[in-house]
Enzyme design. Structure first.
Site, PDB file in Angstrom:
ATOM      1  N   CYS A   1      12.714  21.245  56.378  1.00 46.65           N
ATOM      2  CA  CYS A   1      11.250  21.249  56.386  1.00 46.65           C
ATOM      3  C   CYS A   1      10.705  20.189  57.353  1.00 46.65           C
ATOM      4  O   CYS A   1      10.800  20.389  58.562  1.00 46.65           O
ATOM      5  CB  CYS A   1      10.714  21.081  54.962  1.00 46.65           C
ATOM      6  SG  CYS A   1       8.996  21.569  54.795  1.00 46.65           S
TER       7      CYS A   1
ATOM      8  N   HIS B   1      13.747  24.395  51.491  1.00 46.83           N
ATOM      9  CA  HIS B   1      14.321  23.210  50.842  1.00 46.83           C
ATOM     10  C   HIS B   1      15.594  23.549  50.053  1.00 46.83           C
ATOM     11  O   HIS B   1      15.524  23.747  48.836  1.00 46.83           O
ATOM     12  CB  HIS B   1      13.306  22.585  49.887  1.00 46.83           C
ATOM     13  CG  HIS B   1      12.128  22.004  50.582  1.00 46.83           C
ATOM     14  ND1 HIS B   1      12.170  20.789  51.237  1.00 46.83           N
ATOM     15  CD2 HIS B   1      10.877  22.479  50.761  1.00 46.83           C
ATOM     16  CE1 HIS B   1      10.988  20.545  51.775  1.00 46.83           C
ATOM     17  NE2 HIS B   1      10.186  21.546  51.499  1.00 46.83           N
TER      18      HIS B   1
ATOM     19  N   GLU C   1      17.708  21.631  49.087  1.00 46.31           N
ATOM     20  CA  GLU C   1      17.910  20.556  48.112  1.00 46.31           C
ATOM     21  C   GLU C   1      17.178  20.827  46.802  1.00 46.31           C
ATOM     22  O   GLU C   1      17.453  20.181  45.794  1.00 46.31           O
ATOM     23  CB  GLU C   1      17.494  19.199  48.717  1.00 46.31           C
ATOM     24  CG  GLU C   1      15.992  18.991  48.940  1.00 46.31           C
ATOM     25  CD  GLU C   1      15.451  19.626  50.222  1.00 46.31           C
ATOM     26  OE1 GLU C   1      16.136  20.486  50.810  1.00 46.31           O
ATOM     27  OE2 GLU C   1      14.324  19.266  50.627  1.00 46.31           O
TER      28      GLU C   1
END
Lengths: 305, 188
Positions: free
Chosen positions: B77, B166, B168
């Site tokens: 991002c 994302h 993560e």
């Protein structure tokens, strides 16, 4: 809304809060201040009609900022823009969602619109942040759908003492839960006046299920470092950047210096060498108002149920 | 091998949690000197203007520019925005480590954030988009690993990987596994 969608919604809401961690969210009252905040490294701005120090000094009913002003700020900066609605004022929240702000702060800084209920935040696509003074309050807000918690502190004072008090209260109560047996958690939930499932979750993880930020009286780089070291994952700075005292703005160049210093302090919160360096460059902070000198009935933090 | 995560601001802890679950050793990087200690780097999500502002001070940006040319780096991002060659909406400085043009906040604001499942070169992926950018141009040497509709969302060029979403925050650690493989190999 299916269960999967509900979960997706909360993940997106807390997801944006994750992006703000380690950063500084700054109160701004116009596009020019928003630009200074962004240029100085703010990770988001809070669009307001008046900053808390002004609201405190001027009195009257404090409401949601005018959509026109918020839109002007949204069009000026590329970072996320938050705005405040009154406690329980779901119609103001509906307007802010329609406007497209990135986060709604259901805030005790504004005059409450409901003396018993907060906004049912599950029904909104826009995420909410809410203030809390203790773990019970934090968990009640999370149960209502808040995706981020911040300490209340005492807004508009430049006195960090209650941000510290609330942060210590919340972290202390969380630590306390982790050593209780499953049986004891039922009584703890009753005492905290919070849902048992959330109490159990905190007891297991030792932390809130949503990001935990700090607000209320943070005025210097050292204040920011203090609350970060005490466990706050990011900070909100209200009156401390743009105010000279309770009613007058400081010089924009001074505001920018303060903003930059607090941003750096927030990242290097555990490095005293950097903290000294950034504190060195400052001419001073807002004059402030000692929380201990405020009459009990005038405390903003008591708003919220 | 020590994996650094740029920890100026943003969701560096979320990356840390995924890497540690995969058994990687992790170090948060907040100063230019700390770059010398790590073998690979993740630039997380957050606000790219905030990152840039911070990096411009004290020669951090130049040091980072040299690092991403030499060592495996992954940007998500805001990290992808920083790694791109060209940035739009508005134009801003970047590291130019991967031949892409990226448009910031291209899907809209937070209300337009979304989660979607797609098929990718790495198998099925759950993509979490939050105020995400879009890749508007992909250079000749860039491999597209995943797309959402017609937009490339996960790309790689040499030792540099970039995602507009994302990973993560995803329920699977698949993309991080691939990055760790890249990092161990030192090259692609």
């Amino acid at each position: 809304m299916s269960e999967k969608n509900g979960n997706t919604g909360l993940r997106l809401k807390t997801g944006l809060a994750e992006m703000l961690k380690g950063g500084v969210i700054m109160d701004v009252t116009d596009a020019r201040q928003a630009e200074i905040a962004q240029k100085s490294g703010a990770s988001a701005v809070m669009a307001l009609e008046r900053v808390p120090a002004q609201i405190r000094a001027e009195g009257g009913v404090a409401r949601m900022a005018s959509p026109k002003k918020i839109r002007e700020i949204m069009e000026t900066v590329s970072i996320p823009v938050m705005a405040k609605c009154r406690i329980g004022h779901f119609a103001e929240a509906q307007i802010l969602q329609e406007l497209g702000v990135d986060y709604i702060d259901e805030s005790e800084v504004l005059t409450p619109a409901d003396e018993a209920h907060h906004v049912d935040k599950h029904g909104f696509k826009t995420p909410f942040v809410c203030g809390a003074r203790n773990l019970g309050e934090a968990l009640r807000r999370i149960a209502e759908g808040a995706a981020m918690i911040r300490t209340k502190g005492e807004a508009g004072t430049g006195d960090v003492v209650h941000a510290v008090k609330h942060l210590r209260e919340i972290t202390g109560q969380m630590k306390g839960l982790t050593v209780l047996s499953e049986q004891e958690l039922y009584a703890a939930a009753k005492e905290l006046q919070a849902p048992y499932e959330l109490v159990k979750m905190v007891a297991k993880e030792g932390k809130l299920p949503v990001p935990n930020f700090s607000a209320g009286g943070i005025a210097t780089p050292a204040d920011a470092a203090l609350v970060r070291q005490l466990g706050a994952e990011a900070v909100f700075v209200g009156s401390g950047i743009f105010m000279k005292d309770s009613t007058n703005f400081c010089d924009p160049a001074e505001a920018e210096r303060r903003a930059r210093a607090i941003v750096r302090a927030c990242t290097h919160f555990d490095d005293p060498k950097v903290l000294l360096e950034v504190s060195n460059d400052l001419a001073g902070a807002m004059k402030g108002l000692a929380v201990a000198a405020i009459a009990e009935g005038d405390l903003l933090q008591k708003r919220g149920w | 091998m020590l994996v650094g995560i740029l920890a100026i601001q943003g969701d560096y802890e979320a990356h840390g949690r995924v890497l540690e679950k995969l058994g990687a050793k992790v170090r948060f990087v907040r100063t230019p000197e700390q770059l010398d200690e790590v073998d690979a780097l993740i630039i997380p999500g957050g606000e790219s203007t905030t990152f840039l502002n911070f990096l411009v001070e004290h020669g951090f940006l130049e040091k980072l520019r040299a690092f991403v040319r030499a060592k495996p780096t992954f940007g998500t991002c805001a990290g992808a925005i920083l790694l791109a060659k060209d940035v739009e909406n508005p134009p801003q400085e970047s590291l130019g480590a991967i031949d892409l043009a990226v448009r910031r906040n291209a899907y809209g604001r937070q209300n337009e954030s979304f989660i979607i499942d797609v098929e990718s070169k790495f198998g099925p992926l759950e993509l979490v988009f939050i105020r995400a950018p879009k890749i508007t141009r992909v250079g000749a040497g860039v491999e597209v690993l995943a797309t959402e509709k017609d937009d490339p969302v996960l790309v790689r060029q040499g030792k540099v990987m970039a995602a507009t979403f994302h990973p993560e925050l995803s329920s699977s650690a698949r993309v991080h596994e691939e990055f760790l493989k890249m990092a161990r190999n030192g090259t692609k």
